[in-house]
Write an enzyme that holds these catalytic residues in place. Structure first.
Site, short mmCIF file in Angstrom:
data_model
loop_
_atom_site.label_atom_id
_atom_site.label_comp_id
_atom_site.label_asym_id
_atom_site.label_seq_id
_atom_site.Cartn_x
_atom_site.Cartn_y
_atom_site.Cartn_z
N SER A 71 37.59 46.90 39.96
CA SER A 71 36.24 47.48 39.89
C SER A 71 35.88 48.25 41.16
CB SER A 71 35.19 46.42 39.57
OG SER A 71 35.16 45.40 40.53
N GLY A 72 36.49 47.92 42.28
CA GLY A 72 36.38 48.75 43.49
C GLY A 72 34.99 48.89 44.09
N ARG B 23 34.64 41.73 42.16
CA ARG B 23 33.19 41.80 42.39
C ARG B 23 32.39 42.05 41.11
NH1 ARG B 23 34.13 45.98 47.13
NH2 ARG B 23 36.00 46.23 45.85
N LYS C 202 47.52 47.59 37.94
CA LYS C 202 46.09 47.40 38.27
C LYS C 202 45.62 48.56 39.14
CE LYS C 202 42.84 44.17 40.42
NZ LYS C 202 42.45 42.77 40.56
N GLU D 161 49.27 46.62 42.12
CA GLU D 161 47.92 47.15 42.37
C GLU D 161 47.91 48.21 43.48
OE1 GLU D 161 44.92 44.27 43.55
OE2 GLU D 161 43.32 45.74 43.46
#
Ligand code: 5MM
Length: 356
Positions: free
Chosen positions: A262-263, A294, A220, A178
């Site tokens: 999703s950040g 989130r 990711k 990631e």
């Protein structure tokens, strides 16, 4: 590059048939912030209750192929005394574990960070595998500012990701790699595209040098968006096109799957972006799915509010968002899957909480 039997199968199973990953690997400190922001006390038991609510949601195994836990959760039992890791595995959901030790300031690069946790990692992976984990996750973060991320920051983090991934494969765990370019900042989409491309290129150079089997890992990454603070937010279509362009240029087709983070995107927008990426014409040699934290949890956490009588409502929210994200992973999501009509459709195959 050697291929490790079994790892590719596990990687593909996690993301088969529109399934994605629930990232529930918030550290105690992060989940405490999320709980206290909603006036929920954070204790080992409330954290267990919250994770159990998610993991035991009826019907969820159709959409969630893997769950990333963290150290506390993988050692916890459900209210009925079943290890949470067994609860997941018993439902056909593959258990995973976050194994990095978090970010620390990077010497020589003011304002930048390197993810730590390589010391003793082999032994920790061995223990997690014995506890039931089949995959692992390590997150590196990159901030966009003037002159950042710097070359030393990109190199140090890419190198650490590759050492982590090689150790995972040695221990029979699928590494999720990631590299997250953060959405914080006022940068334009083009800047995010340029930085993400450079980061991904460095990561794959290091993975190759470390002899990581690309067939036995998942990537990711962030999507390509403008920064949260930018006055010009890109359209869903622009995000999808830029994201696919970067991936096409920098991610080898041998990687079986790309699961986006999703950040901090709104849950519906994160669904729309994933759907738009999958709906694009053109070659997409990897499965493109989700590994949201989130964006999968926010609506459920809000509905739960720490109250046991709210568990069914929270599970309904989680089930619905996972249903939508799974459709987006197949490119079949549409606006009419939201709202009350969408909730009703999501419930059709079974009754999640009733009738009584
Ligand atoms: C679930 O959040 C994870 C990080 O927690 P810590 O900051 O406490 O380590 C994070 O790694 C997560 O897996 C990814 O960032 C994806 O989560 P989002 O919310 O960005 O989809």
């Amino acid at each position: 590059m050697p291929t490790t039997p079994g790892l590719g199968e596990t990687a593909r199973a996690i993301i088969a048939d529109g399934m994605g990953i629930l990232a529930a690997d918030e550290t105690v400190s992060t989940i405490t912030k999320r709980l206290t922001a909603r006036a929920i006390e954070s204790t080992a038991d409330s954290r267990r209750a919250y994770r159990e609510l998610l993991f035991s949601t009826p019907g969820i195994a159709e959409f969630i192929g893997g769950v990333i836990m963290q150290d506390e959760t993988i050692r916890q039992d459900s209210a009925e005394g079943i290890p949470l890791v067994d609860l997941l595995a018993g439902r056909g959901i593959i258990p995973g574990i976050k194994v990095d030790a978090g970010v620390r300031p990077l010497a020589g690069a003011p304002g930048e960070f390197v993810t730590e946790g390589l010391d003793g990692l082999r032994e920790r992976l061995e223990e997690y595998r014995e506890l039931g984990a089949r995959f692992a996750k390590w997150r590196a973060v990159f901030t966009i500012r003037d002159g950042r991320p710097s070359a030393p920051c990109i190199h140090a983090n890419a190198h650490a990701l590759a050492r982590y991934a090689a150790l995972c494969q040695e221990q029979g765990l699928v590494p999720i790699v990631e590299p997250e370019v953060l959405m914080e900042g006022a940068h334009a989409l083009e800047r995010c595209e340029d930085v993400t491309g450079r980061v991904l290129q460095a990561v794959f150079n290091e993975l190759f040098a470390a002899r990581v089997s690309l067939e036995g890992m998942l990537l990711k990454p962030n999507m390509i968006t403008a920064g949260h603070g930018s006055a010009r937010q890109a359209s869903v279509e622009e995000v999808a096109e830029a994201t696919l362009r970067v991936l096409t240029r920098h991610v080898p087709p041998a990687v079986p799957g790309i699961v986006f983070l999703s950040g901090g995107q709104d849950p519906v927008l994160a669904t729309e972006h994933l759907n738009a990426i999958n709906a694009l014409e053109g070659p997409k040699p990897w499965t493109l799915s989700f590994s949201y934290g989130r964006a999968l949890q926010d609506e459920a956490l809000e509905a739960w509010a720490g109250r046991s009588e709210q568990v069914p409502a929270a599970q309904r929210m989680f089930h619905h968002r996972a249903w939508c994200d799974s459709a987006a992973a197949l490119g079949t999501y549409s606006e009419d899957m939201e709202g009350e009509a969408g909730f009703a459709r999501a419930m059709e195959p079974f009754s999640i909480h009733g009738p009584s």
